[in-house]
Design an enzyme around this catalytic site. Structure first.
Site, mmCIF file in Angstrom:
data_model
loop_
_atom_site.group_PDB
_atom_site.id
_atom_site.type_symbol
_atom_site.label_atom_id
_atom_site.label_comp_id
_atom_site.label_asym_id
_atom_site.label_seq_id
_atom_site.Cartn_x
_atom_site.Cartn_y
_atom_site.Cartn_z
ATOM 1 N N ASN A 1 0.831 -1.205 0.000
ATOM 2 C CA ASN A 1 0.000 0.000 0.000
ATOM 3 C C ASN A 1 0.862 1.251 0.000
ATOM 4 O O ASN A 1 1.949 1.289 0.590
ATOM 5 C CB ASN A 1 -1.009 0.000 1.149
ATOM 6 C CG ASN A 1 -0.412 -0.231 2.516
ATOM 7 O OD1 ASN A 1 0.554 -0.959 2.677
ATOM 8 N ND2 ASN A 1 -0.989 0.392 3.528
ATOM 9 N N CYS B 1 -10.904 -3.513 -3.686
ATOM 10 C CA CYS B 1 -9.910 -4.439 -4.241
ATOM 11 C C CYS B 1 -10.564 -5.743 -4.688
ATOM 12 O O CYS B 1 -10.123 -6.357 -5.658
ATOM 13 C CB CYS B 1 -8.803 -4.698 -3.228
ATOM 14 S SG CYS B 1 -7.718 -3.257 -3.036
ATOM 15 N N CYS C 1 -10.064 -5.283 0.835
ATOM 16 C CA CYS C 1 -11.210 -4.372 0.967
ATOM 17 C C CYS C 1 -12.179 -4.571 -0.209
ATOM 18 O O CYS C 1 -11.851 -5.218 -1.206
ATOM 19 C CB CYS C 1 -10.744 -2.918 1.042
ATOM 20 S SG CYS C 1 -10.248 -2.207 -0.538
ATOM 21 N N CYS D 1 -4.233 0.719 -2.395
ATOM 22 C CA CYS D 1 -4.078 -0.539 -1.655
ATOM 23 C C CYS D 1 -3.015 -1.430 -2.301
ATOM 24 O O CYS D 1 -2.759 -1.354 -3.509
ATOM 25 C CB CYS D 1 -5.388 -1.316 -1.635
ATOM 26 S SG CYS D 1 -6.679 -0.560 -0.634
ATOM 27 N N GLU E 1 -3.144 -4.556 -3.032
ATOM 28 C CA GLU E 1 -3.666 -5.446 -4.080
ATOM 29 C C GLU E 1 -3.686 -4.748 -5.430
ATOM 30 O O GLU E 1 -3.337 -5.331 -6.459
ATOM 31 C CB GLU E 1 -5.101 -5.891 -3.738
ATOM 32 C CG GLU E 1 -5.220 -6.735 -2.485
ATOM 33 C CD GLU E 1 -5.426 -5.919 -1.217
ATOM 34 O OE1 GLU E 1 -4.891 -4.793 -1.118
ATOM 35 O OE2 GLU E 1 -6.118 -6.415 -0.317
ATOM 36 N N GLU F 1 0.323 5.198 0.755
ATOM 37 C CA GLU F 1 -0.584 6.230 1.270
ATOM 38 C C GLU F 1 -0.144 7.621 0.820
ATOM 39 O O GLU F 1 0.951 7.807 0.284
ATOM 40 C CB GLU F 1 -0.630 6.137 2.804
ATOM 41 C CG GLU F 1 -1.192 4.803 3.268
ATOM 42 C CD GLU F 1 -1.398 4.707 4.763
ATOM 43 O OE1 GLU F 1 -0.900 5.585 5.513
ATOM 44 O OE2 GLU F 1 -2.069 3.752 5.188
HETATM 45 N N1 THU Z 1 -5.250 -1.434 2.573
HETATM 46 C C1 THU Z 1 -4.712 -2.261 1.618
HETATM 47 O O1 THU Z 1 -3.574 -2.063 1.193
HETATM 48 N N2 THU Z 1 -5.483 -3.268 1.153
HETATM 49 C C2 THU Z 1 -6.752 -3.546 1.563
HETATM 50 O O2 THU Z 1 -7.386 -4.424 1.022
HETATM 51 C C3 THU Z 1 -7.309 -2.812 2.695
HETATM 52 C C4 THU Z 1 -6.586 -1.588 3.099
HETATM 53 C C5 THU Z 1 -4.442 -0.324 3.080
HETATM 54 C C6 THU Z 1 -4.952 1.040 2.715
HETATM 55 C C7 THU Z 1 -4.384 1.899 3.821
HETATM 56 O O3 THU Z 1 -3.077 2.300 3.446
HETATM 57 C C8 THU Z 1 -4.274 0.954 5.007
HETATM 58 O O4 THU Z 1 -4.407 -0.371 4.489
HETATM 59 C C9 THU Z 1 -5.322 1.175 6.074
HETATM 60 O O5 THU Z 1 -6.599 1.172 5.550
#
Ligand code: THU
Length: 129
Positions: free
Chosen positions: A42, A91, A88, A53, A55, A44
């Site tokens: 991920n 994704c 999530c 994310c 994925e 940010e």
């Molecule tokens: N996140 C992912 O990388 N994948 C997911 O399927 C769920 C959330 C990340 C996004 C953010 O940087 C952190 O997790 C917290 O939500």
């Protein structure tokens, strides 16, 4: 390589994440139908909604390497510090785009969960076209 090997790989990738806002470090390894492996973490942003994310980074990397015909066989998701977490909703839809019959692996309640995309995202969005 076992499912656990791939989850361990995803966990190592998670350590590369740029997650200074949530401190939630996610890694994803995808294995394509062509037999290749790609990964992502991920990323940010200070403008939180721009976060990508793990994925979607991994799947985008796979598309960049193999093109639009890339299809997913397996998707492995792991966190660097937290013991568990699953893809999530957004994704799940992106996984469905490239892997209607893919298998998705992650850890829930201390156990490895392996599910089909149909089980992970029933009633996925589709157009009638
Ligand atoms: N996140 C992912 O990388 N994948 C997911 O399927 C769920 C959330 C990340 C996004 C953010 O940087 C952190 O997790 C917290 O939500």
């Amino acid at each position: 390589m076992t499912i656990q090997d791939h989850l361990n790989h995803a966990k190592r990738v998670a350590e590369q994440a740029h997650a200074p806002y949530s401190n939630f470090y996610v890694g994803c390894v995808v294995k394509t139908k062509a037999g290749n492996t790609y990964h992502g973490c991920n990323v940010e942003n200070i403008s939180y909604g721009l976060t990508i994310c793990a994925e979607r980074v991994a799947i985008g990397t796979a598309v960049a390497a193999e093109g639009s015909s890339m299809r997913l066989d397996h998707v492995y998701v792991a966190m660097a510090h937290e013991k568990e977490g699953s893809p999530c909703g957004a994704c799940r839809q992106v996984i469905a785009e490239f892997g209607a019959d893919a298998h998705v692996h992650f850890i829930q309640k201390g156990k490895v969960v392996s599910v089909s995309v149909a089980d992970l995202l029933p009633y996925a969005f589709e157009t009638l076209a």
